[in-house]
Design an enzyme around this catalytic site. Structure first.
Site: not given
Ligand code: BV8
Length: 248
Positions: A108, A124, A152, A217
């Protein structure tokens, strides 16, 4: 870190590809100094004790709009002070080299566009945009915390997708179309746990794309990937682009 080894077969496939797609996560912004989503905001003091997955929800905002607004204000400051890193620039270069390139990001922070990427799908949303929480109209925040909509009176919120919220209309359709239609799918800097974005690498692989993971990782994407480039995006992606499209 020494020179990054890029398999010749991968470099050749990228050079020959007509359509390439990339999915990025917060790991590609890590080397810009923007904390990844799940790493505790170490050194941030105040925010260390909060779980981002708790705060990035409509419930948290309804319960305490001031706290959530201030968390985003703090992150917005971080992002505003960050610069694109070589990972962002390598992906912008790839878009210039490949006939059809689609960048799908979960981030984002807007850093891909600042690096020059144009065809970007922000699954996102974007933390630098602010909207009315009731009308979703773009608004400029005032000084109060949380700022209120001048029309509003509802609290303003960041224009990002919270957990439990639907993604922007059409975003997943466009991302899925790119995943299904590409020959090479790069998955960089994401832990691959947030859906529906996390379903894209599998969709690409099952549609016949050559799946490549760039991450220091292992993740749930690793077993699906044809090539796993274990390293930081800021080193691996420039090496990958240079191997496929040698400079000069
Ligand atoms: C939806 C914006 C339905 C906000 C974000 C159970 C099972 C499955 C799914 C679900 C569940 N329960 C709920 C859900 C759905 C849920 C979900 O998936 N939850 C997960 C946690 C289980 N999803 C949702 O709710 C989505 N919406 O499903 O809606 C719906 C449909 C119709 C009508 C109504 C509803 C919405 C999901 C979006 C949430 N918002 N961000 C904000 O930023 O504040 S998500 C958030 O996580 C960020 O956007 C981020 O980008 C995203 C993913 O995380 P990553 O980017 O992967 O970051 P992370 O820290 O996890 O990992 C970093 C990685 O980088 C690591 O692997 C690391 O090793 C690596 N790394 C580190 N350094 C480096 C590197 N790689 C390369 N180079 C480096 N130098």
């Amino acid at each position: 870190m020494g020179r990054v080894e890029i398999p010749q077969e991968l470099a050749g496939a990228l050079r020959k590809a007509r359509r390439v797609a990339a999915l990025t996560g917060s790991g590609v912004s890590a080397e810009s100094g923007v904390p990844t989503f799940r790493d505790a905001y170490e050194g941030s003091g105040l925010w260390e004790r909060f779980d981002p997955e708790e705060l990035a929800t409509p419930e948290a905002f309804a319960r305490n709009p001031k706290l959530v607004w201030e968390w985003y204000s703090w992150r917005r400051e971080l992002v505003a002070g960050a610069e694109p890193n070589p990972a962002h620039r390598a992906l912008a270069e790839l878009e210039r080299r490949v006939p059809l390139f689609t960048l799908i990001t979960q981030n984002v922070d807007g850093l891909h566009r600042r690096a020059g990427s144009e065809n970007v799908i922000e699954l996102h949303g974007n933390i630098l945009r602010t909207v009315c929480s009731a009308e979703r109209t773009p608004q400029e925040p005032g000084e109060e915390s949380p700022p209120r909509c001048p029309r509003c009176g509802a609290p303003l919120r960041p224009d990002v997708v919270w957990f439990g919220e639907a993604l922007p209309p059409g975003a997943m359709e466009a991302a899925s179309e790119a995943a299904r239609g590409c020959e090479v799918f790069l998955c960089a800097g994401t832990s691959g746990v947030v859906y529906p974005a996390a379903g894209l690498p599998r969709e690409a692989a099952e549609s016949g794309a050559l799946l490549v993971e760039v991450n220091p990782e292992p993740t749930p994407v690793t077993p699906l990937a044809e090539f796993v480039l274990r390293g930081r995006a800021g080193e691996v992606l420039p090496a990958l682009v240079a191997a496929a499209f040698p400079p000069g």
